[in-house]
Every structure is written in C-alpha cells, then in structure tokens.
Write a protein that holds these residues in place. Structure first.
Motif, PDB file in Angstrom:
ATOM      1  N   GLU A   1       0.844  -1.182   0.000  1.00  0.00           N
ATOM      2  CA  GLU A   1       0.000   0.000   0.000  1.00  0.00           C
ATOM      3  C   GLU A   1       0.885   1.238   0.000  1.00  0.00           C
ATOM      4  O   GLU A   1       2.107   1.139   0.085  1.00  0.00           O
TER       5      GLU A   1
ATOM      6  N   ASP B   1      -7.964   4.109 -17.232  1.00  0.00           N
ATOM      7  CA  ASP B   1      -9.290   3.498 -17.181  1.00  0.00           C
ATOM      8  C   ASP B   1      -9.164   1.987 -17.359  1.00  0.00           C
ATOM      9  O   ASP B   1      -8.216   1.499 -17.966  1.00  0.00           O
ATOM     10  N   VAL B   2     -10.180   1.265 -16.860  1.00  0.00           N
ATOM     11  CA  VAL B   2     -10.137  -0.192 -16.913  1.00  0.00           C
ATOM     12  C   VAL B   2      -9.900  -0.731 -18.323  1.00  0.00           C
ATOM     13  O   VAL B   2      -9.072  -1.606 -18.543  1.00  0.00           O
TER      14      VAL B   2
ATOM     15  N   GLN C   1      -6.437   0.034 -19.288  1.00  0.00           N
ATOM     16  CA  GLN C   1      -5.539  -0.799 -18.504  1.00  0.00           C
ATOM     17  C   GLN C   1      -5.396  -2.168 -19.163  1.00  0.00           C
ATOM     18  O   GLN C   1      -4.296  -2.707 -19.283  1.00  0.00           O
ATOM     19  N   ALA C   2      -6.515  -2.724 -19.618  1.00  0.00           N
ATOM     20  CA  ALA C   2      -6.480  -4.038 -20.267  1.00  0.00           C
ATOM     21  C   ALA C   2      -5.565  -4.001 -21.487  1.00  0.00           C
ATOM     22  O   ALA C   2      -4.751  -4.906 -21.703  1.00  0.00           O
TER      23      ALA C   2
ATOM     24  N   PRO D   1      -5.100  -8.249  -8.601  1.00  0.00           N
ATOM     25  CA  PRO D   1      -5.494  -8.923  -9.848  1.00  0.00           C
ATOM     26  C   PRO D   1      -4.523  -8.653 -11.006  1.00  0.00           C
ATOM     27  O   PRO D   1      -4.298  -9.535 -11.834  1.00  0.00           O
TER      28      PRO D   1
ATOM     29  N   PHE E   1      -2.453 -11.371 -13.362  1.00  0.00           N
ATOM     30  CA  PHE E   1      -2.435 -11.428 -14.820  1.00  0.00           C
ATOM     31  C   PHE E   1      -1.015 -11.400 -15.385  1.00  0.00           C
ATOM     32  O   PHE E   1      -0.699 -12.125 -16.317  1.00  0.00           O
TER      33      PHE E   1
ATOM     34  N   ALA F   1      -9.070  -7.576   1.492  1.00  0.00           N
ATOM     35  CA  ALA F   1      -9.553  -6.232   1.157  1.00  0.00           C
ATOM     36  C   ALA F   1      -9.613  -6.020  -0.347  1.00  0.00           C
ATOM     37  O   ALA F   1     -10.398  -5.229  -0.850  1.00  0.00           O
TER      38      ALA F   1
ATOM     39  N   GLU G   1     -16.115   5.421 -17.529  1.00  0.00           N
ATOM     40  CA  GLU G   1     -14.684   5.693 -17.616  1.00  0.00           C
ATOM     41  C   GLU G   1     -14.487   7.199 -17.658  1.00  0.00           C
ATOM     42  O   GLU G   1     -15.449   7.953 -17.691  1.00  0.00           O
ATOM     43  N   SER G   2     -13.227   7.645 -17.652  1.00  0.00           N
ATOM     44  CA  SER G   2     -13.013   9.083 -17.661  1.00  0.00           C
ATOM     45  C   SER G   2     -13.611   9.658 -18.940  1.00  0.00           C
ATOM     46  O   SER G   2     -13.510   9.056 -20.005  1.00  0.00           O
TER      47      SER G   2
ATOM     48  N   ASP H   1      -5.979   3.697   0.129  1.00  0.00           N
ATOM     49  CA  ASP H   1      -5.467   2.338   0.000  1.00  0.00           C
ATOM     50  C   ASP H   1      -6.599   1.319   0.056  1.00  0.00           C
ATOM     51  O   ASP H   1      -7.628   1.563   0.677  1.00  0.00           O
ATOM     52  N   VAL H   2      -6.367   0.171  -0.580  1.00  0.00           N
ATOM     53  CA  VAL H   2      -7.438  -0.833  -0.631  1.00  0.00           C
ATOM     54  C   VAL H   2      -7.962  -1.218   0.740  1.00  0.00           C
ATOM     55  O   VAL H   2      -9.161  -1.410   0.917  1.00  0.00           O
TER      56      VAL H   2
ATOM     57  N   HIS I   1     -15.400   4.717 -11.117  1.00  0.00           N
ATOM     58  CA  HIS I   1     -14.987   4.047 -12.345  1.00  0.00           C
ATOM     59  C   HIS I   1     -14.933   2.539 -12.115  1.00  0.00           C
ATOM     60  O   HIS I   1     -14.720   1.776 -13.035  1.00  0.00           O
TER      61      HIS I   1
ATOM     62  N   ARG J   1     -20.911  -3.833  -5.356  1.00  0.00           N
ATOM     63  CA  ARG J   1     -20.944  -4.340  -3.997  1.00  0.00           C
ATOM     64  C   ARG J   1     -21.728  -3.422  -3.062  1.00  0.00           C
ATOM     65  O   ARG J   1     -22.305  -3.870  -2.100  1.00  0.00           O
TER      66      ARG J   1
ATOM     67  N   LEU K   1     -16.644  -3.727 -20.197  1.00  0.00           N
ATOM     68  CA  LEU K   1     -16.035  -3.161 -18.995  1.00  0.00           C
ATOM     69  C   LEU K   1     -15.780  -4.247 -17.960  1.00  0.00           C
ATOM     70  O   LEU K   1     -14.721  -4.311 -17.339  1.00  0.00           O
TER      71      LEU K   1
ATOM     72  N   ALA L   1     -12.913  -6.576 -18.961  1.00  0.00           N
ATOM     73  CA  ALA L   1     -11.569  -5.997 -19.050  1.00  0.00           C
ATOM     74  C   ALA L   1     -10.861  -5.962 -17.701  1.00  0.00           C
ATOM     75  O   ALA L   1      -9.659  -5.739 -17.636  1.00  0.00           O
ATOM     76  N   VAL L   2     -11.599  -6.155 -16.616  1.00  0.00           N
ATOM     77  CA  VAL L   2     -10.974  -6.107 -15.290  1.00  0.00           C
ATOM     78  C   VAL L   2     -10.206  -7.405 -15.043  1.00  0.00           C
ATOM     79  O   VAL L   2     -10.774  -8.485 -15.160  1.00  0.00           O
ATOM     80  N   PRO L   3      -8.920  -7.312 -14.707  1.00  0.00           N
ATOM     81  CA  PRO L   3      -8.193  -8.547 -14.381  1.00  0.00           C
ATOM     82  C   PRO L   3      -8.792  -9.162 -13.114  1.00  0.00           C
ATOM     83  O   PRO L   3      -9.281  -8.440 -12.249  1.00  0.00           O
TER      84      PRO L   3
END
Lengths: 248, 275, 300
Positions: free
Chosen positions: A41, A172-173, A176-177, A202, A206, A244, B40-41, B183-184, B210, B217, B250, B253-255
């Motif tokens: 972190e 952006d996601v 990022q991909a 994650p 990858f 987390a 997204e932005s 932080d996460v 985003h 959740r 979308l 695309a998320v790992p």
C-alpha cells in the motif's frame, strides 16, 4: 553481454530519504525472463525499492545487482542500456513541449545510435501506435496513448530489464487491459524481465509469476502469483490485503 | 417516493470545435436508495453529480429538468441553492487533502459545516461534532477534532469529510470517487461507513465511480454511462447478466484475482460510439 | 490542402510542421485577446518607427534652429519644438531607436543570465543553490533604480553603461522565477525518465528544463519592459543615461522640466511616448501570460 540467470538481486538493502530510513533490509532475486511484482500500500516503500535499483534514490546501503553489474547511486549510462523504467503517471512522464518523435529519438541521440528514423517508426509500431501519432504533442494524446509512448521510450535502448512503477493505475479499466496485454506481449516477444510495483493484486495475477509483499518498508512475504488463486498466504498482513482486494 | 428526478440533463462546454455535450440527455429517478453511476473518464459521470448541485460554472451550461423532493432545482436562485447544498444535498469529493481547509482544525471545520445551516448553543454544537466523529468510527473524537488536516491519514481525512458532509443531516449524498485516493484496506471501511450511515439516516446515495465491481458491492442499482449517455441501468445483483456490450466489455476488461486468461478482452471503442 | 489546414493538422507529418502548428495555435489564441493585439500593434509600431525613423521624421533630431525655439504644437511641428528649436516629433521618433536598443539589449543580457542561474540553482540544489541564491538575494535586496544609479555612476554616464547597469539589476528577479519553476519541474517523472536514459545534467537543463521555464520568462520580461523603459528614462532624467544631444525620452523630459509650466509640450510629448510603449508591453505581456502559461496548456 551474456545472459545471466539472475536479472536483479537485492540483498540486505536499506534505503533512506533525507537521512530517514524508509526501507529496511530488503532481499529478493528476480530470475532473467521472470516477471516479479512488488506489492504494497502507499508508504510501504515499494516504489522506493524500484527507484534505488534505477539509481534515483541515492541513499541506499547493501547490495544491488542488475544483470551481474553492481547497482549505482545515480542513473548510469551503462545501466541505461540494460534497464529502463516506466512510470505511473502518463501525464507527468512525457515532456509537455516535445513531440512523440522527439521523446523517442532522445535515447538514440544520447547513446549515439544511428538509423533514428526507422527505429522510431518501428518503436511506434511495436507498441501499437499509428504513424500519424509521431509528430503529436502529449496533450494531443489520450492517457493510454501516452503510456504507450512511455513504454516505447523505455524500449528504445533495447533493455533486458524493465522496471514498471504502477504502469496502469492511472488508466481506465478498458485502457488498462490494453496496456497489460501490450506489456505481456512485449515480454513474450523480447524475453524481458519485469519488476513491477503495484497495489493491485489482480494485475499481479495477470502479469506476474512471483510477488513480494511489502509493509512499512519491509518485505513480509514472497509468494508465487498462483497463491492469489486460493489465498494461500502465510503472513497476516498479506491475508488482510488479499481479503480487502476482493479475494476470498 | 422519488427523491431526485433528472430529466434530459445536458451539460455542455464550449471548445474550439463548438459546444460539446459532456452529459447528453441523461434521465433517471432516485428514491431513498443507493445508485451507482459508473463510467470511464470522460463519460460525464462526475459532471452529472456536479450538475445536480449546480456546481457547473460558466462557460459550462446545464439544461434539462432537475427536481429534488418536488422542488425544481433549475429555477432556484443562487442563494436558495447555497442553503440547499450541504443542508439537503451533500457531496464527498475524491481527495480529502484538497477538500479540507489546511489552516483550520478538523473540529472547527465540522462545526463550521453545521453552523452554516443551524443555530445551536456552543455546548450542543460540540456534542454534535463529537457524536458525528464517533459515527464515522473515529475512536478518539476529542483528540482528532483538535488536529489539522495534514496531521490525519488519507482514510481518516475521508472520514472527517464524511462527518462534515453528513452533520447537517442531508437527505441525499453524492459521493464522487470517495475512495480512489485511498489504499485498498481503507477503501472497504470508508464505503461500509457511508453505506451504514446512508441506511441509518434513510438517505439517498449516488456513488460515482470508475470501479464497476466496487459499485456493484455497495449499491442497489447501477447506471452505466459512456460518452455522456446512459448505456444501461440494472439492479446491482443482476450486473453479471448485463446485456449491453459496453457493460460486458467493462466487466471483462478487469483482471481477476484468479486470472487464467492469457489476454484481456479489449473493447473496440468505435463499435458503440453512437449509442 | 490550404496552409491553415496544414498548420492545424492533428497528425503532422514532420517536426517542422508540428512546431509551426504549435506556433500558429499560440498566435491564434493571442489574436483572440483584444488587449494583447493592441499591445502587439504598439510594439510593432515602435519597431517600425525605429527602423524607418529617417523617413518618418520630418527633420533631423539634432538639428538646431534657434529662431524657432519653444514653438507650441502646430501643423508644421506636430509636437512643437524644444529650447534649441529642434522638432520634438522627430526627436521622439528617433528616440524609439534608443528605447528599442535599451529594451532589446537588457532582455538579451539579463533574461538568459537569470534563466541559466535560476535553472542551475534549482536543478542541483544543495550548496550550489545556496551560493547562487545568496548572490541573487544581495542584488534583490537593493532598490533597482538606486543600484542602477550606482552602477551607472561607477561606469560613467552613457547609454551603454546605462544598459549594463539596468541589466545587472534585472536578472535576479528572473533567476528567482527560473529557480521556482525548476524546483517544480525537477522532480517530475519525465526528468527522472530522461535521467534513466543516461542523459547528462547539461542536456537535462538545456533541453528539458530551460524550454519549460522560457514561457514564464518571456511573459515576465515583457511585463518588465515597461519598468526597464522607465528605469532607463529615470537614468536619462538624472543625466546618467543617454547624453545630449541623443534624443532619449527620459533625458528629453528632464530638459523639458525647466519649461513645464509655460511650454508643457516639451516634457509631455516624450512622456506620452513612454506611457504608450510601456502600456503596449504590459498588454502584450498579459496576453502572452494567458496563452503561454504552462498550467493552462495541455488542457483540451
């Protein structure tokens, strides 16, 4: 320069900023061709380790070796040919008044490498940027395109080792991909060694094979990236971080 | 009951190539529920939040109908709007470091936020601040109230922001990327906190982010935006069954933590430029 | 393809086209600001007047005609004549050359000097910074005009010495600005990235840091021009600048002082010239600030 089995090795490295020690007794090895992640972190000291390897954090003690060559306390021309870095912020890592062409030609000029025109064109093609981007300024590019330029710049000197400092966290996601795919392909094609700093587990899953988890300036655990599949971590901090980040 | 209704909202800014609609005909209704706006932005999600609070400055222009608890926001004068901001609609911004005044203690700032909307004796005021700091789960409220913003961590700063925003007891909270600077391990705490407070007070929440999985959740309903328009809206539980290719793209695309794919699917942006 | 389309092309084909396109956009932005256009027109007017002075001025700036002393403005002498019967309009026109010379030379000497000292100081930090900034502070702590006076007095009166004296007093402000800019640039990622490529310190300063300091420097120098002209006029007025019979505006006001109540035009006309040119530089500087400010750049 022959191939070394160990690309990066750190043993008992302490790093300080303005006399204050922020990283304590860090040791790890990255094999040639491996992709290794430093996870933690903010304030964990992970980026500082990367900077010390690159020579940007001069106050370190211990042993750092990159491709068998002892680490330096400042950026160094010979190291530059073997080890390059990609930064986090695609908006801050390109000079605002230089065209893509100027950014990519500069490393060649510094190291007196010829055939610049062809090399720049090739570099653009390698990172998936069209030729028409060549004479644009950074403000005419999107975040993802800028990061591609930054990666291309790092690859201009054909290094074997790449230090990646959160290369996709500002993107952006969907972008990022694209960048992660690009990094993965480049590594496969060129047999690069990656040392990546990130807070995103994650992404490690990858792109990386092994990871070191850092907390408060120390490495608390080194584990294979497959541990992310089932959360098989020993250290309580790692387990907390894993939970987390949405692992269960 | 409808808390907020947005009808055909258009936010536009002038550029060298004429006016560009950053938000382009957005309509939705919000009850006392938790709505997540994801994009997204450049999707216009933040501009939507700012437009509701009428925080878009000229040369930006807002058109369309905005009504809050039956009151037409677009016809309110700037004075009435100021009274409404904070008191009935509050907003939490991305980075607490930029939203807190560096030369005022945390306690004074929270008091200030309350004083603008309510007149209370000093003793009651202190008590309210204390209660609020406790409500945002700050263990040692008296000590924290005396700290300056630079003396608190990012997570603590965001809690202070939340305390400040919720102390006048608004009925709608707009949270614009409330955790992306954190932080996460702190992110979850802050979001759970917002979540609990929103439920306890029976408020409406608009969570702008985003991060699609994160929004899924913590929200009841999700609105996906792209290029200023609504792409899709669905219940958070049905996100995995999302039908629009943009939403699917979308999500894919998320790992993932358990990543086995060799390549992440990439969206072809030209494919839904028109939708 | 029209020239405009070529300049505004989003995907230039060569370095030259990219640079020309950028210059064109800056110019377009500048033209959108009416005050900046007024400022630019005044400065262009000053430059043209200086170049074509012999053709514009009806008479010689130094030719005396004692039979026509102290004539008020008329069709023949637009700004009247002075105590030696010289045509004031002609003198003001020739004075443009001197003003331009002062302004140009001061800018050429002090701006690069300040820029370099500031950039070096900010880039290396540590004791380099302390020594260089210490020197800068010594110069900054003294009033400009007094310092210029002292230098001009020490070097002897004359236009060249006045220029040197003014240049010596102006660079510290530029060094301060350049240092402040450099401090913000020094830690940026593109500087770190370039260092990692093996670039030398001199390359980093010259190619990466200085270009980013220049725009704020151009703005500041333009805004300071008014002050420089006034300082030069002040030195002239006190007799330490341009010497007679040179038609320097400040010196002209100084001579006209004796007749200010009865023959107001002798001192007032060159005064107007100073005001207009100073204003021109201020307007242009403000306009440039809006266009060149690095903080406003990159936003689309």
């Amino acid at each position: 320069m022959g191939r070394h089995m160990t690309a990066i090795s750190l043993s008992h490295v302490d790093i300080a900023y303005d006399g204050q020690r922020v990283v304590h007794d860090v040791s790890f090895e990255v094999a040639a061709g491996e992709s290794f992640a430093l996870v933690g972190e903010s304030g964990s000291g992970k980026s500082t380790v990367l900077k010390a390897i690159a020579g940007l954090a001069p106050e370190w003690t211990g042993q750092i070796e990159v491709l068998g060559q002892p680490g330096s306390h400042r950026p160094d021309r010979t190291l530059a040919r073997h080890c390059q870095m990609v930064f986090q912020d695609p908006y801050g890592s390109l000079h605002p008044r230089k065209t893509v062409d100027a950014v990519l030609s500069e490393p060649l000029t510094i190291h007196r490498i010829g055939g610049q025109d062809a090399r720049v064109e090739q570099a653009l093609a390698d990172v998936g940027l069209d030729r028409r981007f060549r004479f644009r300024y950074p403000h005419q590019l999107s975040g993802g395109q800028r990061q591609r330029v930054a990666i291309a710049r790092a690859l201009m000197l054909e290094p074997q080792v790449m230090l990646l400092d959160e290369p996709t966290s500002a993107l952006d996601v969907s972008v990022q991909a694209e960048i992660l795919n690009l990094l993965k392909r480049l590594r496969r094609e060129r047999g690069l060694t990656y040392l990546m700093v990130t807070h995103n587990l994650p992404v490690v899953s990858f792109l990386c094979e092994r990871m070191a988890v850092m907390n408060k300036g120390r490495i608390v655990e080194i584990a294979p990236a497959t541990a992310l599949h089932d959360g098989a971590f020993r250290d309580p901090y790692t387990q907390k971080l894993y939970a987390a980040s949405g692992g269960d | 009951m409808t808390l907020l209704s947005v009808e055909n909202l258009v936010v536009s800014f002038p550029t060298s190539r004429g006016r560009v609609n950053v938000v382009d005909g957005l309509s939705f209704e919000l009850g006392r529920e938790r709505l997540g706006i994801v994009g997204e932005s450049g999707s216009g999600k933040s501009m939507t939040g700012r437009a509701i609070l009428r925080l878009i400055r000229p040369p930006g222009r807002v058109e369309g109908r905005l009504s809050f608890e039956g009151q037409d926001l677009t016809s309110l004068g700037e004075r009435d709007m100021r009274a409404l901001r904070g008191a009935r609609i509050s907003m939490i911004m991305q980075d607490p470091r930029y939203s807190l005044n560096p030369v005022m203690t945390v306690g004074t700032q929270i008091e200030e936020a309350l004083r603008v909307h309510e007149r209370l004796p000093r003793r009651d005021m202190r008590a309210r601040v204390r209660d609020m700091l406790e409500a945002v789960r700050i263990d040692d409220p008296d000590r924290v109230a005396r700290l300056y913003p630079h003396e608190v961590s990012g997570g603590m700063g965001q809690r202070v922001m939340i305390a400040m925003m919720l102390i006048p007891r608004p009925s709608l909270l707009i949270a614009d990327e409330p955790t992306s600077a954190l932080d996460v391990s702190v992110q979850g705490d802050v979001l759970r906190l917002i979540d609990d407070l929103v439920r306890d007070h029976g408020m409406g929440l608009i969570l702008i982010s985003h991060d699609l999985p994160l929004v899924a959740r913590y929200c009841d309903r999700i609105l996906v935006m792209n290029a200023g328009r609504m792409v899709e809206t669905c219940d958070a539980g049905d996100l995995h069954a999302a039908s629009h290719p943009y939403t699917k793209g979308l999500l894919a695309a998320v790992p993932r933590m358990h990543e086995t794919r060799d390549e992440l699917p990439v969206m072809d942006r030209s494919a839904w430029a028109g939708t | 393809m029209t020239v405009q389309a070529w300049l505004l092309d989003d995907s230039p084909k060569s370095r030259g086209q990219a640079a020309a396109g950028r210059a064109y956009r800056v110019t377009l932005d500048l033209l959108r600001n009416p005050l900046a256009v007024v400022g630019a027109l005044i400065i262009i007017g000053l430059i043209l007047t200086a170049i074509f002075a012999p053709w514009i001025a009806p008479e010689s700036p130094v030719g005396q005609d004692l039979s026509n002393r102290l004539l008020p403005p008329s069709a023949e002498h637009w700004m009247g004549t002075d105590e030696l019967g010289r045509d004031i309009f002609s003198r003001v026109v020739y004075g443009a050359r001197i003003t331009l010379l002062i302004v140009g030379l001061v800018a050429v000497i002090s701006a690069p000097l300040g820029l370099l000292i500031g950039a070096v100081s900010g880039y290396f930090g540590g004791w380099t910074d302390r020594v260089l900034m210490g020197i800068t502070d010594v110069f900054l702590s003294m009033p400009k005009l007094i310092l210029a006076l002292a230098f001009a007095a020490a070097l002897g009166p004359g236009i060249e010495n006045a220029i040197i004296a003014i240049a010596i007093t102006t660079w510290p402000a530029y060094a301060r600005i350049a240092r402040a800019e450099t401090l913000t640039i020094r830690n940026s990622e593109f500087v770190a990235a370039t260092r990692l490529l093996g670039a030398s310190h001199s390359r980093l300063i010259a190619r990466h840091i200085l270009p980013l300091c220049t725009s704020s420097m151009i703005i500041r120098v333009t805004l300071d021009m008014a002050g420089i002209i006034l300082t030069a006029a002040g030195l002239g007025f006190l007799g330490l600048g341009a010497q007679p019979p040179l038609p320097e505006w400040g010196a002209m006001i100084s001579r006209g002082r004796s007749f200010i109540l009865d023959q107001w035009w002798v001192a007032t006309m060159p005064g107007f010239a100073i005001i207009i040119v100073s204003l021109g530089f201020c307007f242009l500087g403000d306009g440039l600030r809006d266009v060149l400010d690095p903080k406003s750049e990159g936003k689309s």
